[in-house]
Every structure is written in structure tokens, then in C-alpha cells.
Design a protein around this motif. Structure first.
Motif, PDB file in Angstrom:
ATOM      1  N   ALA A   9      53.092  51.588 167.202  1.00 30.50           N
ATOM      2  CA  ALA A   9      53.854  50.747 168.129  1.00 30.50           C
ATOM      3  C   ALA A   9      53.918  49.316 167.603  1.00 30.50           C
ATOM      4  O   ALA A   9      52.891  48.722 167.277  1.00 30.50           O
ATOM      5  CB  ALA A   9      53.219  50.783 169.504  1.00 30.50           C
ATOM      6  N   ARG A  10      55.139  48.772 167.518  1.00 26.56           N
ATOM      7  CA  ARG A  10      55.336  47.428 166.963  1.00 26.56           C
ATOM      8  C   ARG A  10      56.068  46.496 167.925  1.00 26.56           C
ATOM      9  O   ARG A  10      56.304  45.342 167.593  1.00 26.56           O
ATOM     10  CB  ARG A  10      56.159  47.511 165.670  1.00 26.56           C
ATOM     11  N   SER A  11      56.470  46.996 169.078  1.00 24.68           N
ATOM     12  CA  SER A  11      57.321  46.201 169.969  1.00 24.68           C
ATOM     13  C   SER A  11      56.570  44.984 170.508  1.00 24.68           C
ATOM     14  O   SER A  11      55.354  44.989 170.680  1.00 24.68           O
ATOM     15  CB  SER A  11      57.826  47.072 171.127  1.00 24.68           C
ATOM     16  N   ASP A  70      53.493  56.172 170.681  1.00 21.58           N
ATOM     17  CA  ASP A  70      54.599  56.037 169.723  1.00 21.58           C
ATOM     18  C   ASP A  70      54.105  56.328 168.308  1.00 21.58           C
ATOM     19  O   ASP A  70      53.055  55.832 167.888  1.00 21.58           O
ATOM     20  CB  ASP A  70      55.157  54.612 169.789  1.00 21.58           C
ATOM     21  N   SER A  98      59.377  56.755 172.670  1.00 21.83           N
ATOM     22  CA  SER A  98      58.384  57.596 173.329  1.00 21.83           C
ATOM     23  C   SER A  98      59.004  58.342 174.492  1.00 21.83           C
ATOM     24  O   SER A  98      59.958  57.866 175.114  1.00 21.83           O
ATOM     25  CB  SER A  98      57.212  56.745 173.838  1.00 21.83           C
ATOM     26  N   ASP A 127      60.320  51.606 168.091  1.00 21.09           N
ATOM     27  CA  ASP A 127      59.412  52.416 168.911  1.00 21.09           C
ATOM     28  C   ASP A 127      60.212  53.385 169.772  1.00 21.09           C
ATOM     29  O   ASP A 127      61.256  53.006 170.335  1.00 21.09           O
ATOM     30  CB  ASP A 127      58.555  51.540 169.833  1.00 21.09           C
ATOM     31  N   GLU A 156      59.960  52.981 161.862  1.00 21.11           N
ATOM     32  CA  GLU A 156      61.219  52.244 162.008  1.00 21.11           C
ATOM     33  C   GLU A 156      62.366  53.118 161.537  1.00 21.11           C
ATOM     34  O   GLU A 156      62.213  53.928 160.619  1.00 21.11           O
ATOM     35  CB  GLU A 156      61.187  50.938 161.199  1.00 21.11           C
TER      36      GLU A 156
END
Length: 212
Positions: free
Chosen positions: A63-65, A113, A102, A100, A117
Motif C-alpha cells: 500500500a502506497r496511497s 493491498d 483492494s 492501490d 503500480e
């Protein structure tokens, strides 16, 4: 005497009937209960919005958000589109890409997630450099929710295919080497209510009079 007894007997029977009828009339009437109507379920919707708090984001090993990214969501999925700008996470160099994804569970929570990317490629070494984003339809009205990102073509910095080919000792003509192309790229991400997928519509717009 026999006649008198018959009259008394008939009168007594009549009085008993009247008494029974009066008792029935005095009996309380129980009203039939009205069934309680079932609650109307909330209409299924899809929404597009800017992530304003941690609850708008996703969790998971990849998860990078972050706050300020864009959220596309319905009753089944949540998808995070990274806001434009230079944000190097992996393959992509700039924002505007899916980072992300899910699936929503029955209790409203989301699965972890596992997407790094998703980046659009042009030819071998080019990718969109999205510089602007716009929520073209926020949804919540029964329509598809949509976010569009736009920007020029740019070189993919993660890996330069032509250089790798030359590094392995294979010939690679300079004329085939990719370069910045006179293109504007627009990608619109959209999702509808109860759709178990996200739609991407990407268009390449030639900004020069020459053939690309």
C-alpha cells in the motif's frame, strides 16, 4: 297448565338468546396488527473523491496511497489513483497511475493491498507524464464515477530497453531508440455501482503536424 308451561319455555329460550347476543356485542374487537415495512436498502453508488483522511486509504504490504491521492470506490472495490507529481515507487516515475487496489469485505473492511503500480506503456521506453487530474463525475447519483488524468509523453526512467539490449552485446539502431514523442495522453478511470472492475480509457493526441 300445559299451554302456560310452553309459553314460559319459549320466553326463557328467547331471553337466553338475547343474553348471548348482548355478550357478543360487548366483546372487544382486537385490531389486526399492521406489518412493519422492511427498511429500504440504500441505493448502490460509485464515488470518486480526494482522499482526505487515513480511512480513505488502503493498507497492505504494498500500500502506497497518501492523503491527497484520488479514490474510486463502489460496493465491491476501492482503487487509489496517485495524485500527479514525481513520486517514484517502482515502474512509474510520476503520478496519475493506479497504485492501490483492494476488494471490500462483507463487514465493510478491505483486504490487504498487493499491487505495486499499474503504468501505461507507449512503444518500448515511453510512458505518460500526467500533470493534471480532474474528477469529471463524482458519482453518488447512480452514474459511473470518473477521474481523468492528462499529460505529455515522457521517457520511462525505470528501465531503458535499448540500453539493456546494447549492454547484452546486441545491435540496436539509433533510429529505433525511443524519444519524447509529440503526444498528449489522457486516461479516464471509471467505475460503476457493483462493477467488479475498473475501466481505463486512454487516448493519444498528436500535438504536431508530423506523423508519430
Amino acid at each position: 297448565m300445559k299451554i302456560t308451561r310452553c309459553v314460559y319455555t319459549l320466553m326463557l329460550g328467547y331471553l337466553l338468546l338475547v343474553a348471548c347476543d348482548d355478550n357478543n356485542n360487548d366483546r372487544a374487537v382486537v385490531p389486526t396488527p399492521t406489518p412493519t415495512p422492511a427498511p429500504t436498502p440504500a441505493p448502490a453508488v460509485a464515488v470518486a473523491r480526494v482522499a482526505a483522511q487515513a480511512a480513505d486509504l488502503l493498507q497492505g504490504p504494498l500500500a502506497r496511497s497518501r492523503i491527497g491521492d484520488f479514490v474510486l470506490e463502489n460496493d465491491l472495490l476501492r482503487v487509489i489513483i496517485q495524485k500527479p507529481g514525481r513520486n517514484w515507487f517502482g515502474v512509474g516515475t510520476d503520478g496519475g497511475n493506479i497504485i492501490d487496489v483492494s476488494r471490500k469485505q462483507a463487514d465493510g473492511s478491505f483486504l490487504p493491498d498487493h499491487l505495486e503500480e499499474f503504468v501505461t506503456g507507449i512503444n518500448i521506453e515511453n510512458t505518460p507524464h500526467y500533470t493534471e487530474a480532474e474528477i469529471t463525475n463524482p458519482g453518488a447519483d447512480g452514474e459511473e464515477a470518473q477521474l481523468c488524468v492528462r499529460g505529455p509523453d515522457d521517457l520511462l526512467e525505470y528501465a531503458n530497453a535499448s540500453s539493456k539490449i546494447r549492454d547484452f552485446g546486441f545491435p540496436y539502431p539509433a533510429s529505433a531508440d525511443d524519444r519524447d514523442l509529440p503526444l498528449d495522453i489522457e486516461t479516464c478511470y471509471s467505475i460503476g455501482a457493483y462493477q467488479p472492475y475498473l475501466t481505463m480509457d486512454t487516448r493519444l493526441i498528436n500535438t504536431s503536424s508530423e506523423e508519430v
